[in-house]
Design an enzyme around this catalytic site. Structure first.
Site, PDB file in Angstrom:
ATOM      1  N   ASN A 159      16.621   8.136  79.974  1.00  0.00           N
ATOM      2  CA  ASN A 159      16.405   9.584  80.068  1.00  0.00           C
ATOM      3  C   ASN A 159      15.942  10.108  81.430  1.00  0.00           C
ATOM      4  O   ASN A 159      16.245  11.225  81.790  1.00  0.00           O
ATOM      5  CB  ASN A 159      15.478  10.067  78.935  1.00  0.00           C
ATOM      6  CG  ASN A 159      14.128   9.414  78.964  1.00  0.00           C
ATOM      7  OD1 ASN A 159      13.947   8.354  79.548  1.00  0.00           O
ATOM      8  ND2 ASN A 159      13.164  10.054  78.334  1.00  0.00           N
ATOM      9  N   GLY A 235      10.615   2.401  77.146  1.00  0.00           N
ATOM     10  CA  GLY A 235      11.720   2.502  76.196  1.00  0.00           C
ATOM     11  C   GLY A 235      11.202   2.653  74.785  1.00  0.00           C
ATOM     12  O   GLY A 235      10.085   3.125  74.562  1.00  0.00           O
ATOM     13  N   SER A 236      11.998   2.201  73.820  1.00  0.00           N
ATOM     14  CA  SER A 236      11.676   2.445  72.410  1.00  0.00           C
ATOM     15  C   SER A 236      10.695   1.409  71.862  1.00  0.00           C
ATOM     16  O   SER A 236      10.551   0.315  72.413  1.00  0.00           O
ATOM     17  CB  SER A 236      12.960   2.423  71.592  1.00  0.00           C
ATOM     18  OG  SER A 236      13.554   1.153  71.698  1.00  0.00           O
ATOM     19  N   GLU A 255       5.508   1.375  77.985  1.00  0.00           N
ATOM     20  CA  GLU A 255       5.462   2.846  77.851  1.00  0.00           C
ATOM     21  C   GLU A 255       6.505   3.211  76.811  1.00  0.00           C
ATOM     22  O   GLU A 255       7.706   3.115  77.071  1.00  0.00           O
ATOM     23  CB  GLU A 255       5.824   3.507  79.193  1.00  0.00           C
ATOM     24  CG  GLU A 255       4.830   3.264  80.305  1.00  0.00           C
ATOM     25  CD  GLU A 255       3.546   4.050  80.131  1.00  0.00           C
ATOM     26  OE1 GLU A 255       3.526   5.046  79.381  1.00  0.00           O
ATOM     27  OE2 GLU A 255       2.543   3.652  80.743  1.00  0.00           O
ATOM     28  N   CYS A 289      10.061  11.540  76.228  1.00  0.00           N
ATOM     29  CA  CYS A 289       9.155  10.823  75.337  1.00  0.00           C
ATOM     30  C   CYS A 289       7.996  11.680  74.842  1.00  0.00           C
ATOM     31  O   CYS A 289       7.393  11.365  73.830  1.00  0.00           O
ATOM     32  CB  CYS A 289       8.636   9.567  76.027  1.00  0.00           C
ATOM     33  SG  CYS A 289       8.039   9.911  77.663  1.00  0.00           S
ATOM     34  N   GLU A 383      10.297   9.363  65.892  1.00  0.00           N
ATOM     35  CA  GLU A 383      10.609  10.057  67.139  1.00  0.00           C
ATOM     36  C   GLU A 383      12.055  10.552  67.057  1.00  0.00           C
ATOM     37  O   GLU A 383      12.989   9.743  67.011  1.00  0.00           O
ATOM     38  CB  GLU A 383      10.450   9.076  68.303  1.00  0.00           C
ATOM     39  CG  GLU A 383      10.744   9.695  69.642  1.00  0.00           C
ATOM     40  CD  GLU A 383      10.643   8.673  70.778  1.00  0.00           C
ATOM     41  OE1 GLU A 383      11.038   7.511  70.587  1.00  0.00           O
ATOM     42  OE2 GLU A 383      10.162   9.060  71.853  1.00  0.00           O
TER      43      GLU A 383
END
Ligand code: NAD
Length: 480
Positions: A159, A235-236, A255, A289, A383
């Site tokens: 992103n 990331g996820s 993160e 995020c 999310e």
């Protein structure tokens, strides 16, 4: 209409200060309409091995630079990013599908991240330890110094392909480390264009190596290679959890995601916060995020807020990311848009009201506002990573805080009130990495400490904080 690059660009990967072609090609498509924009050479195992060897040499050369030299290198890199700002912005818009105006903001933020990294290099310091505070410390002196950790392995999401790369590269170089970077397989172009600039700025060969490819292959090689001293991942949650399980005793920074909430009290400045909620929820189609996802509205202002919010959300201009006037474009691919569409469908089927939006076209989703959603629905508790906001009502702020705290995530949260003591009480009760008062949780400047608790992660970014995680603390103690 905007002019889209019709000629496909070719991007070699970058190892040891040189462009390398492996012939293992991946096509990068413009998410908005699927047009092919570039061919990228991805890493094979032999090239990855060479990247680690060159990073070993790079880390020795970086460690030998003084703090002044590292700061100068980062400042030169910033100047090159200023020079090439517009080509970078176009590349970001093409690979991510974010509107060009947002891509320009990302480049500007990247420049600030480099300034903060240069500052972090110049101010890196240890401390004097009061050894005589213990009986056996009499006559002893001690200082701490911060030493480079070696090779930093960086894995980044799709992103913010430039600024998130710089959040890892900047502090790593400031600390005197080298970097092997695996960008997202969807958006590797910005990092590959950045790599020659790092060289041009005067970095030693091997200081920054970019190895594009899949997470399960190249990402996994990076996580498993014990010559890499630290893995820093954005990331996820599922991928972050896997990385944590594999990293062993090595340093790690994670993160990860969030389903960001905002609490709006009856005395809040609605004129200011409603437009902020439009930007905070629908920028980059909600693929941020800390994108606003759950808004808790006090019952006294819920109606007014909702009416103004719907009206503004409907005015956002959709379109091609390279059109100057575009305000909302597409998600990263059709698959992501279909997932968001199905979550909206789940909410509708469960009796929630779709106040506006909800429609998918190719990879784009209209700005969507939902009401009357049960907290157990995906659109509330997971999310979304799409342009979807759920409005909730409350009468007592304690209830809103309890609901916000009950979730799995803990990155940032917002509270809007003019009551200072209430704001502090809420800030202390909220279990998050950051509490933003009188603005959306999506607020961030690049030098502030940024990171989460619970499933949102481990460690903090922001160069001055990341540099601490990317250095080893050494104690030197002597007897007078
Ligand atoms: P993702 O987790 O799918 O991928 C992130 C990176 O991990 C990619 O480079 C991918 O190739 C790599 N990867 C995938 N599987 C891997 C494996 N098994 N081993 C090693 N690497 C692997 O995330 P995404 O879809 O690119 O990005 C969206 C996510 O990123 C969201 O959850 C979002 O919240 C999060 N994000 C967090 C922050 C933050 O600062 N907290 C910032 C931006 C994005």
């Amino acid at each position: 209409m905007a002019t889209v690059a019709t000629e496909k660009m070719e991007f070699p990967l970058w190892v040891g200060g040189k462009a390398v072609k492996t012939g293992k090609l991946r096509t990068i498509n413009l998410p908005y309409d699927g047009a092919a924009v570039a061919e990228v050479h991805e890493a094979d195992e032999a090239t990855f091995g060479r990247a680690v060897e060159s990073a070993q040499e790079g880390s020795r050369a970086m460690a030998a630079l003084t703090l002044y030299e590292r700061a100068s290198l980062l400042e030169k890199l910033r100047a090159l990013l200023v020079r090439d700002a517009e080509p970078f912005a176009r590349l970001i818009a093409m690979e991510t599908g974010k509107p060009i105006r947002e891509a320009r903001t990302e480049v500007e933020r990247g420049q600030l991240t480099l300034t903060a990294s240069a500052d972090a290099a110049r101010s890196l310091h240890g401390e004097v330890v009061p050894m005589e505070a213990a009986p056996s410390g009499k006559g002893r002196w001690a200082i701490t110094v911060r030493e480079p950790i070696g090779i930093v392995g960086a894995i980044t999401p799709f992103n913010f392909p430039l600024n998130l790369a710089l959040h890892k590269l900047g502090p790593a170089l400031a600390a005197g480390n080298s970097v092997i970077h695996k960008p997202s397989e969807n958006t590797p172009l910005s990092a590959l264009r950045l790599a020659p600039l790092v060289q041009e700025a005067g970095a030693p060969p091997g200081a920054y190596n970019v190895v594009p490819g899949d997470g399960e292959t190249v990402g996994n090689w990076l996580v498993m290679d014990r010559r890499i001293a630290m893995v820093t991942f954005t990331g996820s949650v599922p991928v972050g959890e896997q990385i944590r399980a594999k990293a062993g005793m090595r340093r790690i920074a994670l993160e990860m995601g969030n389903n960001s909430s905002l609490i709006v009290e009856p005395d809040a400045d609605l004129e200011a916060i409603v437009p902020r909620c439009v930007t905070g929820a629908f920028s980059h189609s909600g693929q941020v995020c800390i994108s606003v996802q759950n808004v808790f509205l006090h019952e006294r202002i819920a109606r007014e807020f909702t009416e103004q919010y719907i009206e503004r959300a409907r005015k956002l201009k959709p379109g091609h990311p390279l059109e100057e006037s575009t305000e909302i474009s597409s998600l990263i691919n059709v698959e992501a848009a279909r997932r968001v569409e199905s979550w909206i469908g789940q909410a509708r089927d469960a009796g929630s009201r779709i106040l506006t939006g909800g429609v998918r076209r190719h990879a784009s989703i209209e700005p969507t506002i939902i009401a009357d959603a049960d907290p157990s629905l995906n659109v509330c508790c997971k999310e979304v990573f799409g342009p979807v906001v759920v409005l909730h009502r409350y009468s007592k702020i304690e209830d809103a805080i309890a609901q916000v705290n009950s979730g799995d995530y803990g990155l940032q949260v917002g509270v809007c009130t003019r009551d200072l003591s209430l704001a502090f009480r809420a800030a202390s009760a909220l279990r998050f990495g950051g509490v933003i008062v009188n603005d959306v949780p999506a607020y961030r400047v690049d030098h502030m400490p940024y990171g989460g608790v619970k499933k949102s992660g481990i460690g903090r970014e922001g160069p001055r904080y990341a540099i601490e995680e990317m250095t080893e603390l050494k104690l030197i103690c002597w007897k007078a």
